[in-house]
Design an enzyme around this catalytic site. Structure first.
Site, PDB file in Angstrom:
ATOM      1  N   VAL A 123       0.880  -1.432   0.162  1.00 13.64           N
ATOM      2  CA  VAL A 123      -0.056   0.196  -0.071  1.00 13.64           C
ATOM      3  C   VAL A 123       0.620   1.273   0.094  1.00 13.64           C
ATOM      4  O   VAL A 123       2.295   1.371   0.759  1.00 13.64           O
ATOM      5  CB  VAL A 123      -0.479   0.381   1.399  1.00 13.64           C
ATOM      6  CG1 VAL A 123      -1.557   1.589   1.117  1.00 13.64           C
ATOM      7  CG2 VAL A 123      -1.602  -1.256   1.375  1.00 13.64           C
ATOM      8  N   CYS A 124       0.535   1.830  -1.179  1.00 14.64           N
ATOM      9  CA  CYS A 124       1.571   3.641  -0.699  1.00 14.64           C
ATOM     10  C   CYS A 124       3.102   3.772  -1.144  1.00 14.64           C
ATOM     11  O   CYS A 124       3.453   2.347  -1.055  1.00 14.64           O
ATOM     12  CB  CYS A 124       1.321   4.144  -0.178  1.00 14.64           C
ATOM     13  SG  CYS A 124       1.611   5.849   0.255  1.00 14.64           S
ATOM     14  N   THR A 125       4.060   3.567  -0.319  1.00 15.44           N
ATOM     15  CA  THR A 125       5.125   3.440   0.315  1.00 15.44           C
ATOM     16  C   THR A 125       5.702   2.358   0.681  1.00 15.44           C
ATOM     17  O   THR A 125       6.596   2.564   0.417  1.00 15.44           O
ATOM     18  CB  THR A 125       5.869   5.105   0.432  1.00 15.44           C
ATOM     19  OG1 THR A 125       5.170   5.183   2.242  1.00 15.44           O
ATOM     20  CG2 THR A 125       5.357   6.190   0.106  1.00 15.44           C
ATOM     21  N   THR A 143       2.981   3.652  -6.646  1.00 15.55           N
ATOM     22  CA  THR A 143       2.609   3.878  -5.923  1.00 15.55           C
ATOM     23  C   THR A 143       2.337   6.047  -5.339  1.00 15.55           C
ATOM     24  O   THR A 143       2.273   6.090  -6.131  1.00 15.55           O
ATOM     25  CB  THR A 143       4.420   4.393  -5.094  1.00 15.55           C
ATOM     26  OG1 THR A 143       4.973   5.082  -3.531  1.00 15.55           O
ATOM     27  CG2 THR A 143       4.994   5.174  -5.443  1.00 15.55           C
ATOM     28  N   THR A 175       0.081   0.205  -5.111  1.00 18.64           N
ATOM     29  CA  THR A 175      -1.166   1.143  -4.781  1.00 18.64           C
ATOM     30  C   THR A 175      -1.066   2.359  -4.670  1.00 18.64           C
ATOM     31  O   THR A 175       0.769   2.330  -4.033  1.00 18.64           O
ATOM     32  CB  THR A 175      -2.331   0.918  -3.754  1.00 18.64           C
ATOM     33  OG1 THR A 175      -2.107   1.008  -2.284  1.00 18.64           O
ATOM     34  CG2 THR A 175      -2.656  -0.841  -2.896  1.00 18.64           C
TER      35      THR A 175
END
Length: 335
Positions: A123-125, A143, A175
């Site tokens: 998720v994300c970073t 990202t 994501t």
């Protein structure tokens, strides 16, 4: 009305065995990156027979408590070696601990064990931890928009998709920022148990199944202008300060006291996009600010941003942002 534990109106999905969602924790993890996907799988269990329930478990190096980036302490269920080899999903949340700290123990463990799961992702970073483990090499990923250039620079063997909410590339799932973990988790539920079940979960959480516009509406198209004495910087500043005017490569080159051909080459080399792409991005960013902060009619927004007509602005927005100006205003206006 609370949703029933089993939903007769939803078509019975293909048999799926009880499965573990293994969520990795570490110091300075972002709490919403952890909680968002977990809530999706938890709510999904309300609609699934017990034999099909997701088993959500958290794992941390040494099984110790970790302090999230907001200060809350999270107690992991177990240590990393206890992650089931056949986990349905091994998920790495993002946070400052992923991109601002060295996590050699975690990266080493991920490199050796992540591929044993049926799916693995971030998720994300959290993508930075996958990158450090070599799990992004040769894959498409994404990202948070603010970290995409850095991810691409640090891990050049991967292809960063800049405008995607989430990217599925084989068993790898990544994501965009923070709440995009919810989008990805809904996609996993849809894959495992059907879109109807995922839609019911989305309704409970009051989120949409598929967002419009990808990450583009959230990210500025242009970085802040460096106002120095270089010819290219002077042109950039003039465009931003006089965005309602008409521009051409010839006019911009004249401002820089360069030939049109030399100017176009120098501009693209220094800025990374062509002069007219820069002008269009500046117009879009200016229009977005007006749509967010004013109630001006679209015709006036288009005029002030230099589009000439609301119709032209609508075409450009739809192509570049995935949203019309009206949709953008509805989603982001704070007036």
């Amino acid at each position: 009305m609370a949703p029933p534990p089993y939903t007769a109106c939803i078509k019975e999905p293909p048999p799926v065995t009880s499965q573990t969602i293994a969520v990795v924790l570490y110091d300075d993890v972002l709490l919403l990156d952890v909680a968002g996907p977990i809530e999706v799988f938890s709510v999904a269990n309300r609609y699934l027979p017990v034999a099909h329930h997701y088993q959500v478990r958290t794992y941390a190096p040494g099984g110790r408590p970790v302090r999230s980036s907001c200060g809350l302490v999270l107690q992991a269920d177990a240590a990393l070696p206890q992650v089931p080899e056949a986990a349905a999903l091994l998920l790495v949340p993002g946070g400052p601990g992923a991109y601002a700290r060295q996590q050699p123990e975690l990266a080493t463990w991920l490199a050796a064990h992540a591929r044993q799961a049926r799916r693995w992702g971030a998720v994300c970073t959290g993508a930075f931890l996958l990158g450090a483990a070599g799990l992004l090499d040769g894959h498409r990923c994404t990202t948070h928009w603010n970290y995409q250039a850095r991810l691409a620079s640090e891990y050049p063997a991967t292809r960063v998709e800049p405008d995607q909410i989430y990217v599925a590339d084989g068993a790898l799932l990544t994501t965009g920022g923070v709440t995009a973990g919810i989008d990805m988790a809904l996609a996993v539920v849809a894959q495992d148990h059907g879109k109807e079940t995922a839609l019911e979960v989305a309704k409970v959480l009051m989120v949409v199944m598929r967002r419009q516009g990808g990450q583009a509406p959230y990210a500025p198209l242009l970085a802040a202008v460096l106002r120095d004495d270089s010819a290219i910087a002077r042109v950039q500043a003039y465009v931003v300060d006089h965005i309602d005017q008409a521009f051409s490569v010839a006019r911009l080159a004249e401002m820089a006291t360069m030939s049109a051909r030399n100017f176009a080459r120098a501009f693209a080399r220094e800025v990374g996009i062509t002069p007219m792409e820069y002008v269009q991005n500046a117009r879009i960013d200016h229009a977005r600010k007006l749509l967010e902060s004013t109630d001006l009619p679209l015709k006036q927004v288009a005029c002030r941003a230099g589009f000439g007509s609301a119709r032209h602005m609508r075409l450009v927005f739809a192509e570049r942002m995935g949203l019309t100006p009206s949709q953008y205003r509805l989603q982001f206006s704070y007036t």
